[in-house]
Write a protein that holds these residues in place. Structure first.
Motif, PDB file in Angstrom:
ATOM      1  N   THR A  90       0.850  -1.189   0.000  1.00 54.27           N
ATOM      2  CA  THR A  90       0.000   0.000   0.000  1.00 54.27           C
ATOM      3  C   THR A  90       0.886   1.239   0.000  1.00 54.27           C
ATOM      4  O   THR A  90       2.057   1.180   0.411  1.00 54.27           O
ATOM      5  N   ILE A  91       0.331   2.361  -0.425  1.00 53.13           N
ATOM      6  CA  ILE A  91       1.142   3.562  -0.548  1.00 53.13           C
ATOM      7  C   ILE A  91       1.695   4.016   0.805  1.00 53.13           C
ATOM      8  O   ILE A  91       2.754   4.652   0.876  1.00 53.13           O
ATOM      9  N   MET A  92       1.014   3.650   1.885  1.00 52.73           N
ATOM     10  CA  MET A  92       1.515   3.993   3.220  1.00 52.73           C
ATOM     11  C   MET A  92       2.827   3.282   3.520  1.00 52.73           C
ATOM     12  O   MET A  92       3.645   3.772   4.305  1.00 52.73           O
ATOM     13  N   LYS A  93       3.041   2.133   2.906  1.00 52.73           N
ATOM     14  CA  LYS A  93       4.242   1.335   3.175  1.00 52.73           C
ATOM     15  C   LYS A  93       5.213   1.290   2.001  1.00 52.73           C
ATOM     16  O   LYS A  93       6.363   0.886   2.166  1.00 52.73           O
ATOM     17  N   LEU A  94       4.753   1.696   0.829  1.00 52.60           N
ATOM     18  CA  LEU A  94       5.563   1.548  -0.382  1.00 52.60           C
ATOM     19  C   LEU A  94       6.706   2.556  -0.385  1.00 52.60           C
ATOM     20  O   LEU A  94       6.489   3.760  -0.238  1.00 52.60           O
ATOM     21  N   SER A  95       7.910   2.054  -0.571  1.00 51.23           N
ATOM     22  CA  SER A  95       9.072   2.943  -0.638  1.00 51.23           C
ATOM     23  C   SER A  95       9.193   3.566  -2.020  1.00 51.23           C
ATOM     24  O   SER A  95       8.671   3.036  -3.011  1.00 51.23           O
ATOM     25  N   TYR A  96       9.911   4.679  -2.088  1.00 50.49           N
ATOM     26  CA  TYR A  96      10.165   5.289  -3.394  1.00 50.49           C
ATOM     27  C   TYR A  96      10.937   4.332  -4.286  1.00 50.49           C
ATOM     28  O   TYR A  96      10.688   4.254  -5.491  1.00 50.49           O
ATOM     29  N   GLN A  97      11.866   3.576  -3.694  1.00 47.43           N
ATOM     30  CA  GLN A  97      12.659   2.630  -4.482  1.00 47.43           C
ATOM     31  C   GLN A  97      11.770   1.569  -5.120  1.00 47.43           C
ATOM     32  O   GLN A  97      11.949   1.207  -6.295  1.00 47.43           O
ATOM     33  N   ALA A  98      10.788   1.058  -4.358  1.00 40.87           N
ATOM     34  CA  ALA A  98       9.870   0.051  -4.896  1.00 40.87           C
ATOM     35  C   ALA A  98       9.011   0.638  -6.009  1.00 40.87           C
ATOM     36  O   ALA A  98       8.701  -0.034  -6.997  1.00 40.87           O
ATOM     37  N   LYS A 100       9.944   3.188  -7.996  1.00 39.71           N
ATOM     38  CA  LYS A 100      10.822   3.477  -9.120  1.00 39.71           C
ATOM     39  C   LYS A 100      11.231   2.214  -9.869  1.00 39.71           C
ATOM     40  O   LYS A 100      11.286   2.196 -11.100  1.00 39.71           O
ATOM     41  N   GLU A 101      11.533   1.137  -9.133  1.00 41.88           N
ATOM     42  CA  GLU A 101      11.958  -0.101  -9.784  1.00 41.88           C
ATOM     43  C   GLU A 101      10.870  -0.646 -10.706  1.00 41.88           C
ATOM     44  O   GLU A 101      11.153  -1.091 -11.824  1.00 41.88           O
ATOM     45  N   VAL A 102       9.627  -0.608 -10.250  1.00 44.57           N
ATOM     46  CA  VAL A 102       8.529  -1.133 -11.058  1.00 44.57           C
ATOM     47  C   VAL A 102       8.254  -0.232 -12.259  1.00 44.57           C
ATOM     48  O   VAL A 102       8.074  -0.721 -13.384  1.00 44.57           O
ATOM     49  N   ILE A 103       8.226   1.069 -12.054  1.00 47.62           N
ATOM     50  CA  ILE A 103       8.002   1.984 -13.170  1.00 47.62           C
ATOM     51  C   ILE A 103       9.133   1.870 -14.192  1.00 47.62           C
ATOM     52  O   ILE A 103       8.903   1.797 -15.404  1.00 47.62           O
ATOM     53  N   GLY A 143      -2.975  -2.348  -3.214  1.00 49.15           N
ATOM     54  CA  GLY A 143      -1.590  -2.679  -2.882  1.00 49.15           C
ATOM     55  C   GLY A 143      -0.650  -2.715  -4.070  1.00 49.15           C
ATOM     56  O   GLY A 143       0.489  -3.161  -3.944  1.00 49.15           O
ATOM     57  N   GLN A 144      -1.106  -2.199  -5.223  1.00 53.33           N
ATOM     58  CA  GLN A 144      -0.267  -2.224  -6.425  1.00 53.33           C
ATOM     59  C   GLN A 144      -0.302  -0.890  -7.174  1.00 53.33           C
ATOM     60  O   GLN A 144      -0.410  -0.846  -8.392  1.00 53.33           O
ATOM     61  N   VAL A 145      -0.165   0.210  -6.453  1.00 55.58           N
ATOM     62  CA  VAL A 145      -0.216   1.491  -7.153  1.00 55.58           C
ATOM     63  C   VAL A 145       0.915   1.622  -8.165  1.00 55.58           C
ATOM     64  O   VAL A 145       0.741   2.211  -9.242  1.00 55.58           O
ATOM     65  N   ASN A 146       2.071   1.049  -7.847  1.00 49.04           N
ATOM     66  CA  ASN A 146       3.209   1.118  -8.776  1.00 49.04           C
ATOM     67  C   ASN A 146       2.965   0.248 -10.007  1.00 49.04           C
ATOM     68  O   ASN A 146       3.112   0.687 -11.146  1.00 49.04           O
ATOM     69  N   TYR A 147       2.576  -0.995  -9.779  1.00 48.15           N
ATOM     70  CA  TYR A 147       2.340  -1.941 -10.872  1.00 48.15           C
ATOM     71  C   TYR A 147       1.173  -1.488 -11.750  1.00 48.15           C
ATOM     72  O   TYR A 147       1.259  -1.497 -12.984  1.00 48.15           O
ATOM     73  N   ALA A 148       0.062  -1.074 -11.116  1.00 50.54           N
ATOM     74  CA  ALA A 148      -1.107  -0.641 -11.877  1.00 50.54           C
ATOM     75  C   ALA A 148      -0.792   0.607 -12.697  1.00 50.54           C
ATOM     76  O   ALA A 148      -1.226   0.730 -13.849  1.00 50.54           O
ATOM     77  N   ALA A 149      -0.029   1.527 -12.125  1.00 47.82           N
ATOM     78  CA  ALA A 149       0.337   2.737 -12.859  1.00 47.82           C
ATOM     79  C   ALA A 149       1.212   2.404 -14.061  1.00 47.82           C
ATOM     80  O   ALA A 149       1.020   2.946 -15.159  1.00 47.82           O
ATOM     81  N   ALA A 150       2.178   1.519 -13.869  1.00 42.23           N
ATOM     82  CA  ALA A 150       3.063   1.136 -14.970  1.00 42.23           C
ATOM     83  C   ALA A 150       2.291   0.440 -16.082  1.00 42.23           C
ATOM     84  O   ALA A 150       2.474   0.743 -17.274  1.00 42.23           O
ATOM     85  N   LYS A 151       1.440  -0.500 -15.715  1.00 42.18           N
ATOM     86  CA  LYS A 151       0.695  -1.244 -16.736  1.00 42.18           C
ATOM     87  C   LYS A 151      -0.343  -0.364 -17.440  1.00 42.18           C
ATOM     88  O   LYS A 151      -0.557  -0.483 -18.650  1.00 42.18           O
ATOM     89  N   SER A 152      -0.972   0.534 -16.701  1.00 43.16           N
ATOM     90  CA  SER A 152      -1.885   1.482 -17.331  1.00 43.16           C
ATOM     91  C   SER A 152      -1.120   2.376 -18.292  1.00 43.16           C
ATOM     92  O   SER A 152      -1.585   2.675 -19.403  1.00 43.16           O
ATOM     93  N   GLY A 153       0.083   2.784 -17.904  1.00 45.34           N
ATOM     94  CA  GLY A 153       0.923   3.580 -18.786  1.00 45.34           C
ATOM     95  C   GLY A 153       1.267   2.851 -20.067  1.00 45.34           C
ATOM     96  O   GLY A 153       1.362   3.468 -21.138  1.00 45.34           O
ATOM     97  N   ILE A 154       1.462   1.544 -19.980  1.00 42.75           N
ATOM     98  CA  ILE A 154       1.751   0.744 -21.174  1.00 42.75           C
ATOM     99  C   ILE A 154       0.606   0.850 -22.177  1.00 42.75           C
ATOM    100  O   ILE A 154       0.831   0.958 -23.387  1.00 42.75           O
ATOM    101  N   HIS A 155      -0.625   0.843 -21.688  1.00 40.43           N
ATOM    102  CA  HIS A 155      -1.761   0.912 -22.598  1.00 40.43           C
ATOM    103  C   HIS A 155      -1.799   2.255 -23.324  1.00 40.43           C
ATOM    104  O   HIS A 155      -2.081   2.315 -24.530  1.00 40.43           O
ATOM    105  N   GLY A 156      -1.488   3.348 -22.635  1.00 42.24           N
ATOM    106  CA  GLY A 156      -1.417   4.645 -23.282  1.00 42.24           C
ATOM    107  C   GLY A 156      -0.228   4.758 -24.221  1.00 42.24           C
ATOM    108  O   GLY A 156      -0.344   5.311 -25.328  1.00 42.24           O
TER     109      GLY A 156
END
Length: 240
Positions: A90-98, A100-103, A143-156
């Protein structure tokens, strides 16, 4: 002369199934991988498909890796951007590194790889790029704001790049898999997985080969009138 294809994250799971499907179409396939050299060697021994190591999040490494493939196998005609990682929280626990790595890997890797091969595809007036998105890039996932953002970005990214390639004979499409029976999904706790399957109308997980068949069509000669599209292969779990 056989078409040359690069599949990132190609030595296991969905990537492996895609490599085999493209090989069986008569293409010469290069499987990219990032870390597990033993797994890559076993993959090559079992399939006869050469594996090439570089990190798709590294722009310069992608340029060098694609050049090596072209010099070894021939000009690249097909690119499948399949490589991806998760760093859930979740964003409350997600580090910037986590974040950035996914994006950088999941979305940045698509840019890095396309940047390396797109000019050659345009110059030869033929190319196929397929980007592997996700149902979670369409619907979101706790719990996947990084993954969902990256994959949504792929569609655009897919829709925009398709407009750049269309008149040069280069198609760009995406596939959004649902929950597929891979090592990544197998790591989900059993009780959570049961709840996921219960929400899939067809009542089961997908198979990697089902994704690969969709990729194979989009990479074929017959797929030349399909561009800028996202093909959802998710058992009916998300419809829109």
């Amino acid at each position: 002369m056989a078409r040359v294809a690069i599949v990132t994250g190609g030595t296991r799971g969905i990537g492996e199934a895609i490599c085999l499907a493209l090989r069986d179409m008569g293409m010469t396939v290069a499987a990219n991988y990032a870390g597990n050299a033993d797994r890559a060697a076993a993959f090559t021994k079992a399939t006869g498909i050469r594996a090439f190591r570089w990190d798709v999040s590294d722009h310069d490494a992608c340029q060098a890796g694609c050049t090596e493939v072209a010099e070894t196998l021939g000009p690249v005609d097909v690119l499948v951007n399949n490589a991806g990682i998760t760093r859930d929280g979740t964003i409350m626990k997600l580090s910037y590194q986590a974040w950035k790595e996914v994006i950088d890997t999941n979305l940045g890797g698509c840019f890095n790889m396309a940047k390396a091969v797109f000019p050659g595809m345009r110059a030869q007036n033929w190319g196929r790029i397929v980007n592997i998105g996700s149902i979670n890039g369409q619907a979101g996932q706790y719990g996947q704001v990084n993954y969902a953002a990256a994959k949504s970005g792929i569609h655009g990214f897919t829709k925009a790049l398709a407009q750049e390639g269309a008149r040069a004979g280069v198609t760009v499409n995406a596939i959004a898999p649902g929950y597929i029976d891979t090592d990544m999904v197998a790591a989900v706790p059993g009780e959570v997985l049961e709840k996921i399957v219960a929400r899939i109308p067809v009542g089961r997980l997908g198979q990697a080969q089902e994704i690969a068949r969709g990729v194979a069509f989009l990479c074929s000669e017959e797929g030349g009138f399909v561009t800028g599209s996202t093909l959802s292969i998710n058992g009916g779990q998300h419809m829109y």
